[in-house]
Design a protein around this motif. Structure first.
Motif, PDB file in Angstrom:
ATOM      1  N   GLY A  22      -1.674  10.029   2.004  1.00  0.00           N
ATOM      2  CA  GLY A  22      -2.808  11.274   1.585  1.00  0.00           C
ATOM      3  C   GLY A  22      -4.144  11.326   2.605  1.00  0.00           C
ATOM      4  N   ASN A  23      -5.231  11.316   1.927  1.00  0.00           N
ATOM      5  CA  ASN A  23      -6.606  11.773   2.521  1.00  0.00           C
ATOM      6  C   ASN A  23      -6.926  10.371   3.100  1.00  0.00           C
ATOM      7  N   GLY A  24      -7.566  10.132   4.337  1.00  0.00           N
ATOM      8  CA  GLY A  24      -8.075   8.936   4.794  1.00  0.00           C
ATOM      9  C   GLY A  24      -6.999   8.450   5.836  1.00  0.00           C
ATOM     10  N   PRO A  25      -7.158   6.861   6.477  1.00  0.00           N
ATOM     11  CA  PRO A  25      -6.319   6.604   7.442  1.00  0.00           C
ATOM     12  C   PRO A  25      -4.807   6.615   6.948  1.00  0.00           C
ATOM     13  N   GLY A  52      -1.021   4.722   7.642  1.00  0.00           N
ATOM     14  CA  GLY A  52      -0.640   3.382   7.430  1.00  0.00           C
ATOM     15  C   GLY A  52      -0.596   2.658   8.818  1.00  0.00           C
ATOM     16  N   LEU A  53      -0.278   3.203   9.859  1.00  0.00           N
ATOM     17  CA  LEU A  53      -0.541   2.448  11.143  1.00  0.00           C
ATOM     18  C   LEU A  53      -1.910   2.310  11.695  1.00  0.00           C
ATOM     19  N   GLU A  54      -2.985   3.072  11.084  1.00  0.00           N
ATOM     20  CA  GLU A  54      -4.242   2.819  11.337  1.00  0.00           C
ATOM     21  C   GLU A  54      -4.798   1.670  10.545  1.00  0.00           C
ATOM     22  N   LEU A  55      -4.256   1.712   9.273  1.00  0.00           N
ATOM     23  CA  LEU A  55      -4.644   0.580   8.189  1.00  0.00           C
ATOM     24  C   LEU A  55      -4.106  -0.894   9.023  1.00  0.00           C
ATOM     25  N   ILE A  56      -2.951  -0.726   9.440  1.00  0.00           N
ATOM     26  CA  ILE A  56      -2.295  -1.859  10.089  1.00  0.00           C
ATOM     27  C   ILE A  56      -3.207  -2.548  11.199  1.00  0.00           C
ATOM     28  N   ALA A  57      -3.691  -1.610  11.828  1.00  0.00           N
ATOM     29  CA  ALA A  57      -4.351  -2.087  12.893  1.00  0.00           C
ATOM     30  C   ALA A  57      -5.768  -2.728  12.493  1.00  0.00           C
ATOM     31  N   THR A  58      -6.334  -2.036  11.427  1.00  0.00           N
ATOM     32  CA  THR A  58      -7.686  -2.645  11.012  1.00  0.00           C
ATOM     33  C   THR A  58      -7.418  -3.923  10.225  1.00  0.00           C
ATOM     34  N   LEU A  59      -6.248  -4.129   9.613  1.00  0.00           N
ATOM     35  CA  LEU A  59      -5.926  -5.394   9.087  1.00  0.00           C
ATOM     36  C   LEU A  59      -5.489  -6.560   9.989  1.00  0.00           C
ATOM     37  N   SER A  60      -4.832  -6.145  10.982  1.00  0.00           N
ATOM     38  CA  SER A  60      -4.548  -6.831  12.155  1.00  0.00           C
ATOM     39  C   SER A  60      -5.707  -7.466  12.917  1.00  0.00           C
ATOM     40  N   ALA A  61      -6.797  -6.653  13.119  1.00  0.00           N
ATOM     41  CA  ALA A  61      -7.876  -7.092  13.832  1.00  0.00           C
ATOM     42  C   ALA A  61      -8.741  -8.082  12.934  1.00  0.00           C
ATOM     43  N   ARG A  62      -8.665  -7.969  11.614  1.00  0.00           N
ATOM     44  CA  ARG A  62      -9.560  -8.730  10.779  1.00  0.00           C
ATOM     45  C   ARG A  62      -8.865  -9.989  10.484  1.00  0.00           C
ATOM     46  N   TYR A  63      -7.451 -10.012  10.213  1.00  0.00           N
ATOM     47  CA  TYR A  63      -6.878 -11.292   9.845  1.00  0.00           C
ATOM     48  C   TYR A  63      -5.822 -11.972  10.747  1.00  0.00           C
ATOM     49  N   GLY A  64      -5.641 -11.113  12.017  1.00  0.00           N
ATOM     50  CA  GLY A  64      -4.796 -11.708  13.080  1.00  0.00           C
ATOM     51  C   GLY A  64      -3.287 -11.252  12.478  1.00  0.00           C
ATOM     52  N   GLY A  96      -4.189   3.130  -1.511  1.00  0.00           N
ATOM     53  CA  GLY A  96      -4.706   3.624  -0.180  1.00  0.00           C
ATOM     54  C   GLY A  96      -5.416   2.586   0.659  1.00  0.00           C
ATOM     55  N   ALA A  97      -5.810   3.103   1.699  1.00  0.00           N
ATOM     56  CA  ALA A  97      -6.492   2.134   2.749  1.00  0.00           C
ATOM     57  C   ALA A  97      -7.693   1.536   2.102  1.00  0.00           C
ATOM     58  N   ASP A  98      -8.645   2.417   1.704  1.00  0.00           N
ATOM     59  CA  ASP A  98      -9.845   1.857   1.217  1.00  0.00           C
ATOM     60  C   ASP A  98      -9.545   0.878   0.045  1.00  0.00           C
ATOM     61  N   VAL A 105       0.733  -1.066   0.083  1.00  0.00           N
ATOM     62  CA  VAL A 105       0.074   0.088   0.085  1.00  0.00           C
ATOM     63  C   VAL A 105       1.024   1.395   0.032  1.00  0.00           C
ATOM     64  N   GLU A 106       1.110   1.902  -1.078  1.00  0.00           N
ATOM     65  CA  GLU A 106       1.870   3.219  -1.330  1.00  0.00           C
ATOM     66  C   GLU A 106       1.210   4.018  -2.227  1.00  0.00           C
ATOM     67  N   ASN A 107       1.101   5.394  -1.797  1.00  0.00           N
ATOM     68  CA  ASN A 107       0.400   6.212  -2.587  1.00  0.00           C
ATOM     69  C   ASN A 107       1.197   6.960  -3.607  1.00  0.00           C
ATOM     70  N   ASP A 108       2.477   6.711  -3.647  1.00  0.00           N
ATOM     71  CA  ASP A 108       3.604   7.423  -4.530  1.00  0.00           C
ATOM     72  C   ASP A 108       3.628   6.366  -5.991  1.00  0.00           C
ATOM     73  N   ALA A 109       3.150   6.590  -7.020  1.00  0.00           N
ATOM     74  CA  ALA A 109       3.057   5.695  -8.125  1.00  0.00           C
ATOM     75  C   ALA A 109       4.609   4.969  -8.340  1.00  0.00           C
ATOM     76  N   SER A 110       5.616   5.888  -8.362  1.00  0.00           N
ATOM     77  CA  SER A 110       6.836   5.693  -8.971  1.00  0.00           C
ATOM     78  C   SER A 110       7.444   4.733  -7.859  1.00  0.00           C
TER      79      SER A 110
END
Length: 754
Positions: free
Chosen positions: A677-680, A682-694, A652-654, A626-631
């Motif tokens: 960028g806009n939205g969650p 990276g740390l918030e996304l990690i917390a979300t995915l860890s809660a979902r997948y372990g 992005g996170a979504d 997950v990286e918002n910089d295309a290059s």
């Protein structure tokens, strides 16, 4: 036995003729004579023997003639073969694409082809067999087509060429008119002769020059972007006081049209143009500025104030000017608009002379000026943060693309160009790190985290990092092992030691560098970095800790800007560590840092040896990026897929959560940028995915090195992968996926969601 009547020098036919005559005479005497005594018969018998001898001699001579004829025939065949071989050799060397010449052991030209010396049309006709080597060198040195280096005469060139001729094997380049280049290879033969090959390398040298120009253009764009982002006006001059760089802000502050700024503009001419619109402050004059710029001795830093479009005591724009010499004897002028501050001070001064009723109003103006100054400082801090992200982002992508090419089969020139590009990027990274470090330290807003730091692992990593640098210079680097634990900030203590070791290796030409601890009392130790370099003069002991100060200014910009020791001093002051320097000219230098001891840390888990970590060809892994910089995203995917890893990439996170929901696959590992960028985050996304997948092995990608982020990641149990991304660190992480260790809470296989 020779007969007195036979002359051996006579031809065979003549001797035979004489013998026949003698035989006939004897036969007549025998037939006519009545004397039948033994004397007559003995003469007859003797004549018969002579005839037999003549016949034997004749046969011997005929055999000798046959042998002589055979020898003459073989000699003729050998001469024809020799001439044919010589002609074949001449034809062969004519087909060689290079110029070829053979000088014999007597230093005389034996043969050469038509391409030998073709670059010198005025002497090529005189390069013929029989020419002596010294005469050949003299002809070349005086050729009008030879391009001599500046200040070198034909006699100087000839002397240097003859000196090279004394070596058994030598290769060097020679420049000719029209920017043509020839590589000359000279080799000694077994019999003491000399073979010379002349190869046209014009295209190779031009290509290398173009490649170097591209690299310099890339670096210039980075510097230009940096200059255009700062609020100060900057003008850069070379050692001869000619302008080589500037930013748009300088033209705005000095009210000089952009077209008037040009490369090569002399400092004196610029000063003359500004004379009518600039009023200098007290203590400085145009003549003093001119003398400062054109002096031969080292220039001391110069700070003064001036006003634009106004009198010395009144209105207009107030500019704070600062000038400082660079290591290459060039210098930099920076201009800062301090009009607001000066107006605030003037207003405060006037308020002291007015009624008390106006004090409050004037105070508000001062507060506004102070607020502006604070906003300017905040803007600077935001620029540092943006620079750490926006400048290091493309640098990370470039390094990753280069790393992905290392596994591809490359030619020698491509591999060399790849190495030069990697070296240039590492130099840019080092310069940016130093600039960002000194900027953070100067801001005064840097927070540190003091705690127990184990020196052993830190020194091991530094030893591994600098061992190739020491080996490349033929130096010994000895890191003494230790199990001591000290109180410090791990990040900035490592930066201090890193700069001290790098500085020691840079200024040491032979011998080595030793890094070790020395007790400094019951509760402290001194970390010492000692080298066998040339030493530091006593009058330089304070100056070396200034920014952009380098001894003898011998290092190139790729080796640093002279910020290393400035960072060491400021970081040590921030941490409360005492820095000492001991040095003797000709015997080396010793830098020491005093560190307080801390209670021993628990034993750390042994790491897998690097030689066992293999991230390549891991076709069994699926990773989420997950990286918002295309290059940077493309570079990471290109590198990891080259290692055989299947990658799921999102910006992005979504988008990441939607993709995982859609395909129903749980990744084996995750690489997530913190600033999406806009939205969650990276740390918030990690917390979300860890809660979902372990638990899933994950690395947070960021250029931010703040203590606040470090505390957040530590609390969440997430490791950081700093930009620019180190491919070796990334490879060790990928190799650890699926292995027992700190990256996994439990062993697991990939799971599909129902």
């Amino acid at each position: 036995m020779d007969h007195p009547l036979i002359n051996p020098a006579d031809p065979i036919e003549r001797q035979r003729e004489k013998l026949l005559t003698i035989v006939e005479a004897l036969m007549r005497r025998v037939e006519q004579g009545t004397d039948q005594s033994g004397a007559a018969y003995a003469q007859f018998e003797r004549a018969a023997m002579l005839e037999d001898q003549v016949r034997a001699r004749t046969r011997d001579l005929e055999r000798a003639l046959d042998l002589l004829n055979q020898s003459n025939a073989r000699l003729a065949d050998a001469n024809r073969a020799t001439e044919a071989a010589r002609q074949n050799l001449a034809n062969a060397i004519e087909t060689v694409q290079e110029g070829f010449a053979l000088f014999g052991p007597d230093e005389v030209l034996v043969m050469c082809n038509a391409r030998f010396g073709k670059q010198m049309s005025d002497i090529s006709a005189r390069l013929v067999p029989g020419l002596r080597f010294a005469d050949y060198v003299d002809l070349v040195s005086r050729s009008r087509d030879l391009s001599l280096p500046e200040g070198e005469t034909p006699q100087d060139w000839a002397v240097a060429r003859m000196a090279r001729h004394r070596d058994a094997h030598v290769i060097f380049n020679v420049q000719f008119r029209g920017d043509r280049w020839v590589q000359v290879s000279e080799h000694r033969t077994a019999d003491g002769g000399t073979v010379i090959l002349q190869t046209d390398v014009t295209d190779i040298i031009r290509a290398e020059r173009e490649e170097r120009g591209k690299l310099l253009d890339d670096q210039a764009r980075v510097v230009r972007a940096t200059l255009d982002h700062i609020s100060q006006g900057v003008c850069i001059f070379d050692a001869r006081a000619r302008m080589i760089g500037w930013n748009a802000r300088a033209g705005e502050l000095l009210a000089v049209p952009r077209a008037r700024f040009r490369a090569g503009l002399a400092f004196g001419d610029l000063l003359d143009r500004l004379r009518d619109r600039i009023v200098l402050g007290e203590g400085v004059s145009p003549a003093a500025l001119r003398d400062w710029a054109y002096q031969d001795s080292p220039r001391l830093p110069l700070r003064f104030e001036m006003r634009r479009d106004g009198s010395a005591g009144g209105g207009g724009m107030a500019l704070d000017a600062f000038a400082q010499e660079m290591p290459d004897r060039g210098f930099v002028f920076s201009f800062t608009d301090v009009s607001t501050e000066r107006r605030a001070i003037a207003a405060l001064s006037r308020a002291n002379e007015t009624l008390e009723a106006r004090v409050a109003a004037r105070t508000l103006e001062l507060e506004d000026a102070l607020a502006n100054a604070e906003r300017a400082n905040a803007t600077r801090s935001r620029f540092v943060a943006a620079a750490s992200h926006d400048l290091l982002q493309p640098l990370s992508a470039a390094k990753l693309f280069l790393a992905s090419m290392e596994d591809e089969p490359l030619g020698a020139r491509s591999a060399e160009a790849l190495g030069k590009a990697r070296s240039a990027l590492e130099s840019v990274e080092t310069i940016l790190d130093a600039l960002l470090d000194i900027s953070r330290l100067e801001s005064g807003r840097l927070s540190v985290s003091i705690g127990p730091v184990a020196l052993g692992p830190m020194l091991e990593r530094l030893g591994s990092e600098f061992a190739p640098v020491a080996a490349a210079k033929g130096l010994r680097l000895h890191i003494r092992p230790t199990d001591r634990v000290v109180l410090s900030d791990a990040t900035y203590l490592r930066r201090i030691l890193q700069n001290l070791i790098a500085n020691a290796l840079r200024y040491t030409d032979r011998g080595g560098v030793v890094v070790g601890l020395r007790l400094a009392g019951p509760d402290a130790v001194r970390m010492e970095v000692a080298d066998t370099g040339p030493g530091i003069p006593a009058h330089e002991h304070q100056a070396i800790f200034r920014e952009f100060h380098r001894l003898n200014a011998r290092a190139s910009a790729s080796e640093g800007l002279g910020l290393g020791l400035a960072i060491v001093e400021r970081a040590a002051a921030l941490l409360g560590h005492d820095i000492r320097l001991l040095s003797r000219m000709g015997h080396g230098s010793r830098f020491s840092v005093r560190l307080g001891l801390a209670p021993a840390m628990p034993a750390r888990r042994p790491e897998l040896p690097e030689t066992t970590l293999q991230a390549r060809h891991r076709q069994d892994l699926i990773g989420l990026l997950v990286e918002n910089d295309a290059s940077l995203r493309r570079a990471l995917v290109h590198l990891l897929e080259g290692w055989g890893v299947s990658m799921l990439e999102t910006a992005g996170a979504d988008e990441a959560t939607a993709l995982l929901d859609e395909i129903g696959i749980q990744p084996d590992f995750m690489l997530i940028d913190n600033q999406l960028g806009n939205g969650p985050t990276g740390l918030e996304l990690i917390a979300t995915l860890s809660a979902r997948y372990g638990p899933i092995p994950v690395r947070l990608i960021t250029a931010e090195r703040s203590a606040a982020l470090h505390a957040q990641t530590a609390a969440q149990g997430v490791a950081i992968l700093y930009k620019p991304i180190d491919t070796r660190t990334l490879e060790r992480f990928i190799a650890s996926v699926g292995q027992p260790g700190p990256d996994l809470s439990i062993g697991r296989k990939r799971r599909h969601r129902a």
